[in-house]
Design an enzyme around this catalytic site. Structure first.
Site, mmCIF file in Angstrom:
data_model
loop_
_atom_site.group_PDB
_atom_site.id
_atom_site.type_symbol
_atom_site.label_atom_id
_atom_site.label_comp_id
_atom_site.label_asym_id
_atom_site.label_seq_id
_atom_site.Cartn_x
_atom_site.Cartn_y
_atom_site.Cartn_z
ATOM 1 N N GLU A 96 0.893 -1.315 0.051
ATOM 2 C CA GLU A 96 -0.058 0.020 0.072
ATOM 3 C C GLU A 96 0.806 1.162 -0.078
ATOM 4 O OE1 GLU A 96 -1.600 1.505 3.866
ATOM 5 O OE2 GLU A 96 -3.416 0.555 2.966
ATOM 6 N N ASP A 154 -5.331 -3.084 -3.103
ATOM 7 C CA ASP A 154 -5.211 -1.484 -3.179
ATOM 8 C C ASP A 154 -3.510 -1.143 -3.656
ATOM 9 O OD1 ASP A 154 -4.209 -2.366 -0.520
ATOM 10 O OD2 ASP A 154 -4.982 -0.479 0.355
#
Length: 420
Positions: A96, A154
């Protein structure tokens, strides 16, 4: 009103598509850009464009000094870079953070003369630390989890988006073919982390779409993290590769958000950190996940994952003028202003979906405030609220997660974020 406000922008049209360009000695879109946003209604007041740019520069300098670290060299002797997980865990890196870092550095090219070198080092680090399941994706944590190191949606989606930015900035004719790398990662994301039936982003490549006995079928293609709803990213992925899959992903996340809002947050527009099927079988509609679904007791509340949702959603409004997401931000942004009496310092660090503050979370953090500032840019009647939010976040530093999210939102707030 919108037409009268356009005078203060330097109108730089957004690029459509993302074909590879020849390598050039410098960035094609150097910071600052002052991009025109079709869905923008207001901007932070009280500062000139130059001052907004300077705020970004100062924040970036601090972010870079705190969180960007050298990470040795690869087998060819080329330097590697990484983003630390937090000041408390400086030896740890997560995918991330790498995605955030690559996006930030690509946008700051032109101001930072070392941007391309750093970007390449970050990407090579990501490549050197693959997922145990799909090696085209990044293992979510480094050093690896001894129990297995798989991907997180993500991180890889932001890495792919950053590669599209790099292709626009520097072309793909140099040491790294950014466009080819983006195609490879997008293929992996599509094959390993998009639900084949749901078309929802799955939590990572470790999720079995139909569920598995090992996790009691709890995690499947209908158990998304709402902060993985990235409509502007998905639009760029579609424009880049022409894959209609991303149209289906956009439609699926719109359905999920509509279900969750109608059933659980009709007055606030808040999203839960995680969602799961509302019935006994897999499928729509979705409901907020129960406590301790994956991370903790607030997995079904607006907490430290869903706090990113206003940023992801409002980006689609700003860059593309998307009306579905504008309506979502209309409700959520006005709720936030009302709930705090217009004082950002009264924002709670987490809410139940009905808008009640989570107990024990009565402190301010830029993590929740900066995405709400970006959301306010889409609303013509929230100038005072936007200005107050901007004052609360533009020069406040916390830790890597909060500061990375804030810096990306400062790029949006200063009209220096653009679509590849």
């Amino acid at each position: 009103m919108f037409v009268r406000l356009l005078w203060f922008f330097v109108l730089v049209p957004l690029a459509a598509g993302c074909a590879a360009f020849p390598a050039s000695p410098g960035p094609a879109r150097p910071f600052p850009q002052h991009a025109f946003y079709p869905g923008q209604r207001i901007r932070p007041g009280g500062y000139s464009q130059g001052e907004l740019d300077d705020h970004v520069r100062a924040f970036y300098d601090e972010w870079k000094q705190r969180y960007l670290k050298e990470a040795g060299s690869d087998e060819a002797g080329r330097p590697l870079w990484r983003i630390i997980h937090s000041l408390q865990k400086p030896d740890e890196t997560v995918s991330e953070g790498m995605g955030y870092g690559m996006m930030i550095v690509a946008y700051m090219a032109g101001y930072d003369p070392d941007a391309r070198k750093i970007f390449d080092g970050l990407f090579r680090y990501a490549q050197a630390h693959p997922s145990d399941i799909d090696p085209r994706l990044m293992g979510w944590v480094q050093p690896p989890d001894p129990a297995g190191n798989d991907s997180a949606f993500d991180g890889d989606a932001d890495i792919a988006y950053a590669l599209l930015l790099a292709d626009r900035q520097w072309g793909s004719g140099g040491a790294i073919d950014y466009a080819a790398a983006a195609r490879k990662r997008l293929a992996a994301i599509a094959e390993s982390t998009i639900g084949p039936d749901s078309r929802l982003p799955m939590l990572g490549d470790w999720v079995v779409p139909q569920g598995s006995a090992e996790d009691d079928i709890r995690y499947n293609q209908y158990t998304p993290r709402t902060s993985d709803f990235m409509p502007a990213h998905f639009r760029s992925f579609r424009e880049f590769g022409g894959d209609p899959l991303w149209d289906g992903v956009e439609a699926a996340i719109e359905r999920a958000v509509s279900d969750l809002e109608a059933g659980y947050s009709p007055q606030t527009g808040l999203m839960p950190d995680f969602a799961e099927p509302a019935g006994s079988e897999q499928g729509f509609p979705l409901k907020p996940a129960g406590p301790n679904f994956l991370e903790g007791p607030h997995d079904g509340d607006y907490y430290y994952n869903a706090g990113r949702y206003p940023w992801r959603a409002s980006t689609a409004v700003l860059l593309y003028g998307d009306d579905f997401w504008r309506q979502r931000m209309d409700k959520l942004s006005h709720w936030a202003e009302s709930a705090t009496g217009g004082d950002p310092l009264r924002l709670n660090a987490g809410y139940y979906l009905d808008g009640s503050p989570i107990e024990g979370q009565d402190y301010f953090t830029t993590f929740f405030a900066s995405p709400l500032a970006t959301a306010a840019m889409t609303q013509p009647d929230q100038q005072a609220w936007l200005d107050a939010l901007y004052e609360a976040v533009h020069d406040r530093h916390e830790d890597c997660y909060e500061d990375s999210v804030t810096l990306i939102n400062l790029l949006l707030l200063s009209n220096n974020y653009w679509a590849p």
